[in-house]
Design a protein around this motif. Structure first.
Motif, PDB file in Angstrom:
ATOM      1  N   ILE A 116       0.826  -1.206   0.000  1.00 51.20           N
ATOM      2  CA  ILE A 116       0.000   0.000   0.000  1.00 51.20           C
ATOM      3  C   ILE A 116       0.861   1.257   0.000  1.00 51.20           C
ATOM      4  N   VAL A 117       1.976   1.240   0.753  1.00 53.20           N
ATOM      5  CA  VAL A 117       2.800   2.449   0.889  1.00 53.20           C
ATOM      6  C   VAL A 117       3.990   2.472  -0.067  1.00 53.20           C
ATOM      7  N   ALA A 118       4.063   1.513  -0.989  1.00 52.44           N
ATOM      8  CA  ALA A 118       5.164   1.507  -1.960  1.00 52.44           C
ATOM      9  C   ALA A 118       5.184   2.830  -2.729  1.00 52.44           C
ATOM     10  N   PRO A 119       6.300   3.562  -2.710  1.00 49.10           N
ATOM     11  CA  PRO A 119       6.346   4.899  -3.327  1.00 49.10           C
ATOM     12  C   PRO A 119       6.200   4.852  -4.843  1.00 49.10           C
ATOM     13  N   ARG A 120       5.306   5.678  -5.352  1.00 46.52           N
ATOM     14  CA  ARG A 120       4.977   5.647  -6.780  1.00 46.52           C
ATOM     15  C   ARG A 120       6.129   6.065  -7.679  1.00 46.52           C
ATOM     16  N   ASP A 121       6.992   6.970  -7.205  1.00 46.55           N
ATOM     17  CA  ASP A 121       8.112   7.401  -8.041  1.00 46.55           C
ATOM     18  C   ASP A 121       9.115   6.266  -8.246  1.00 46.55           C
ATOM     19  N   VAL A 122       9.309   5.440  -7.218  1.00 49.15           N
ATOM     20  CA  VAL A 122      10.212   4.291  -7.341  1.00 49.15           C
ATOM     21  C   VAL A 122       9.587   3.228  -8.235  1.00 49.15           C
ATOM     22  N   ILE A 123       8.283   3.005  -8.083  1.00 52.98           N
ATOM     23  CA  ILE A 123       7.579   2.017  -8.914  1.00 52.98           C
ATOM     24  C   ILE A 123       7.740   2.339 -10.392  1.00 52.98           C
ATOM     25  N   ALA A 124       7.609   3.616 -10.728  1.00 53.55           N
ATOM     26  CA  ALA A 124       7.703   4.040 -12.136  1.00 53.55           C
ATOM     27  C   ALA A 124       9.082   3.792 -12.721  1.00 53.55           C
ATOM     28  N   SER A 125      10.129   3.809 -11.874  1.00 55.07           N
ATOM     29  CA  SER A 125      11.507   3.670 -12.376  1.00 55.07           C
ATOM     30  C   SER A 125      11.989   2.220 -12.422  1.00 55.07           C
ATOM     31  N   ILE A 126      11.164   1.291 -11.922  1.00 57.00           N
ATOM     32  CA  ILE A 126      11.572  -0.118 -11.832  1.00 57.00           C
ATOM     33  C   ILE A 126      11.310  -0.848 -13.147  1.00 57.00           C
ATOM     34  N   HIS A 127      12.281  -1.671 -13.536  1.00 56.28           N
ATOM     35  CA  HIS A 127      12.105  -2.577 -14.684  1.00 56.28           C
ATOM     36  C   HIS A 127      12.166  -4.006 -14.144  1.00 56.28           C
ATOM     37  N   ILE A 128      11.083  -4.746 -14.330  1.00 53.93           N
ATOM     38  CA  ILE A 128      10.983  -6.086 -13.723  1.00 53.93           C
ATOM     39  C   ILE A 128      11.631  -7.143 -14.605  1.00 53.93           C
ATOM     40  N   ASN A 129      12.423  -7.982 -13.957  1.00 51.47           N
ATOM     41  CA  ASN A 129      12.841  -9.247 -14.558  1.00 51.47           C
ATOM     42  C   ASN A 129      11.881 -10.298 -14.008  1.00 51.47           C
ATOM     43  N   TYR A 130      10.968 -10.790 -14.863  1.00 52.46           N
ATOM     44  CA  TYR A 130       9.889 -11.645 -14.360  1.00 52.46           C
ATOM     45  C   TYR A 130      10.385 -12.980 -13.810  1.00 52.46           C
ATOM     46  N   GLN A 131      11.495 -13.475 -14.342  1.00 50.77           N
ATOM     47  CA  GLN A 131      12.049 -14.714 -13.790  1.00 50.77           C
ATOM     48  C   GLN A 131      12.547 -14.470 -12.364  1.00 50.77           C
ATOM     49  N   THR A 132      13.202 -13.329 -12.165  1.00 51.30           N
ATOM     50  CA  THR A 132      13.651 -12.946 -10.824  1.00 51.30           C
ATOM     51  C   THR A 132      12.452 -12.749  -9.902  1.00 51.30           C
ATOM     52  N   PHE A 133      11.413 -12.094 -10.413  1.00 51.02           N
ATOM     53  CA  PHE A 133      10.177 -11.878  -9.649  1.00 51.02           C
ATOM     54  C   PHE A 133       9.652 -13.210  -9.123  1.00 51.02           C
ATOM     55  N   PHE A 182       4.213  -4.730  -6.510  1.00 54.56           N
ATOM     56  CA  PHE A 182       4.449  -5.879  -5.642  1.00 54.56           C
ATOM     57  C   PHE A 182       5.947  -6.181  -5.559  1.00 54.56           C
ATOM     58  N   TYR A 183       6.658  -5.969  -6.655  1.00 49.55           N
ATOM     59  CA  TYR A 183       8.109  -6.163  -6.701  1.00 49.55           C
ATOM     60  C   TYR A 183       8.787  -5.218  -5.708  1.00 49.55           C
ATOM     61  N   VAL A 184       8.376  -3.943  -5.729  1.00 49.49           N
ATOM     62  CA  VAL A 184       8.904  -2.944  -4.795  1.00 49.49           C
ATOM     63  C   VAL A 184       8.519  -3.308  -3.359  1.00 49.49           C
ATOM     64  N   ALA A 185       7.283  -3.809  -3.172  1.00 45.22           N
ATOM     65  CA  ALA A 185       6.840  -4.221  -1.834  1.00 45.22           C
ATOM     66  C   ALA A 185       7.710  -5.365  -1.311  1.00 45.22           C
ATOM     67  N   MET A 186       8.104  -6.296  -2.182  1.00 46.43           N
ATOM     68  CA  MET A 186       8.982  -7.391  -1.764  1.00 46.43           C
ATOM     69  C   MET A 186      10.358  -6.861  -1.367  1.00 46.43           C
ATOM     70  N   MET A 187      10.848  -5.852  -2.089  1.00 48.82           N
ATOM     71  CA  MET A 187      12.110  -5.209  -1.711  1.00 48.82           C
ATOM     72  C   MET A 187      12.001  -4.595  -0.317  1.00 48.82           C
ATOM     73  N   LEU A 188      10.909  -3.860  -0.093  1.00 54.93           N
ATOM     74  CA  LEU A 188      10.673  -3.243   1.214  1.00 54.93           C
ATOM     75  C   LEU A 188      10.567  -4.307   2.307  1.00 54.93           C
ATOM     76  N   PHE A 189       9.936  -5.426   1.978  1.00 57.74           N
ATOM     77  CA  PHE A 189       9.756  -6.521   2.931  1.00 57.74           C
ATOM     78  C   PHE A 189      11.109  -7.083   3.371  1.00 57.74           C
ATOM     79  N   GLU A 190      12.023  -7.219   2.410  1.00 53.72           N
ATOM     80  CA  GLU A 190      13.366  -7.704   2.731  1.00 53.72           C
ATOM     81  C   GLU A 190      14.109  -6.707   3.629  1.00 53.72           C
TER      82      GLU A 190
END
Length: 335
Positions: A116-133, A182-190
């Motif tokens: 819910i609190v994942a920052p939108r500016d960081v989300i926009a700059s992320i490029h997902i590697n789906y295998q890593t995801f 969700f990728y950013v949320a997993m980073m925050l979770f770690e």
């Protein structure tokens, strides 16, 4: 009419001859946009037939007419946007997120709140590697099975994550945005669970700079959402949760260390040392002498210890004054 009277008292109105702009037409257009976006609402003052000031269409497609004497006021959405420092577009997205989370919030761990609190500016700059995801998701799922419940509540199924390992499927913009978040949320979770910044950056294949600012950005986002929820009574639960949640995000520490982290020169490592040494509260710090403090905690000199103890005493005094004020008010009421 009240707005027009106010504008006539401004310097901008005095300079109309120089600017050559149609100020009142511009004001009408701004009001029309704010009404259409839901930032303003109006109350009709009279049923009589009058000349229409402006018309607008709301989100439901209904057309409304506003007359010169009608009362304009800021709507709940407008107030929440101002209170949280968000644009109307972001405020509407926050409301949508809150209403969805209200029905299915998972609190067995922190991942859903971090989403819910994942920052939108960081989300926009992320490029997902789906295998890593996919790999990271199943790594977390082995540690805590409730991760699957959180993903399902958000809209990500186990089957979908499993396909990410081998499939080259394309996703809609809405799905991609959800996956990034969700990728950013997993980073925050770690990070929330104490993993090192460099390790997180390597595991998620992102720049260390992105990870290093992630917690502070998420803390700011959590506080903005907390201020947003203050306006909507139905979101009182989130208001109670997010107040301390934003502080813990800011310092990235456990709840028992939060009071110590508010002291000057006390970061996460020193706070852990203080807690382990039995210095567990602001009162414990205030009771020490600088010499005792510097002997108990490594790598802190007497001058630094004096500054920390002075800050602790100041915080205690402020808390004491607040309690005295409340007691005085209670005594007055109970007379």
């Amino acid at each position: 009419e009240g707005i027009q009277d106010f504008v006539k008292c401004t310097l901008a109105y005095v300079q109309l001859d120089i600017s050559k702009c149609n100020m009142f037409e511009d004001i009408k257009n701004v009001l029309q946009n704010l009404l259409s976006e839901g930032a303003l609402s109006y109350k009709s003052k009279s049923k009589e037939t009058r000349s229409i000031l402006l018309t607008y269409v709301d989100d439901d497609g209904t057309e409304h007419s506003v007359y010169p004497n009608d009362e304009l006021k800021i709507s709940k959405m407008g107030e929440a946007a101002v209170n949280s420092g968000k644009s109307l577009e972001d405020a509407k997205q926050i409301e949508s997120d809150m209403r969805k989370a209200y029905e299915s919030l998972v609190l067995t761990q922190s991942l859903h709140l971090l989403y819910i609190v994942a920052p939108r500016d960081v989300i926009a700059s992320i490029h997902i590697n789906y295998q890593t995801f996919s790999e990271l998701f199943f790594d977390l799922e082995r540690i805590d099975s409730s991760i699957v419940q959180t993903a399902k509540a958000i809209g990500i199924s186990m089957a979908q994550v499993a396909r990410m390992r081998t499939s080259t499927s394309t996703y809609s913009s809405a799905q991609t945005s959800m996956h990034k978040r969700f990728y950013v949320a997993m980073m925050l979770f770690e990070l929330w669970n104490g993993r090192d910044i460099f390790d997180v950056a390597k595991r998620f294949k992102v720049d260390r700079g992105v990870v290093s600012k992630l917690m502070s950005s998420a803390s700011s986002e959590a506080y903005s959402i907390f201020k947003f929820c203050e306006v909507f009574e139905e979101f009182w639960v989130f208001k109670e949760i997010l107040e301390n949640f934003s502080k813990r995000l800011q310092y990235c520490c456990s709840l028992e260390l939060l009071p110590l982290m508010e002291l000057p020169s006390v970061k996460i490592g020193r706070a852990k040392m203080m807690y382990a040494a039995g210095i567990k509260s602001i009162m414990d710090v205030a009771a020490l002498t600088p010499e005792d403090f510097s002997r108990t905690i490594k790598f802190i000199n007497v001058q630094q210890a004096t500054r920390v103890i002075r800050a602790a005493k100041y915080m205690l005094r402020a808390e004491f004054d607040d309690i005295c004020e409340k007691l005085f008010a209670m005594t007055y009421v109970l007379k």
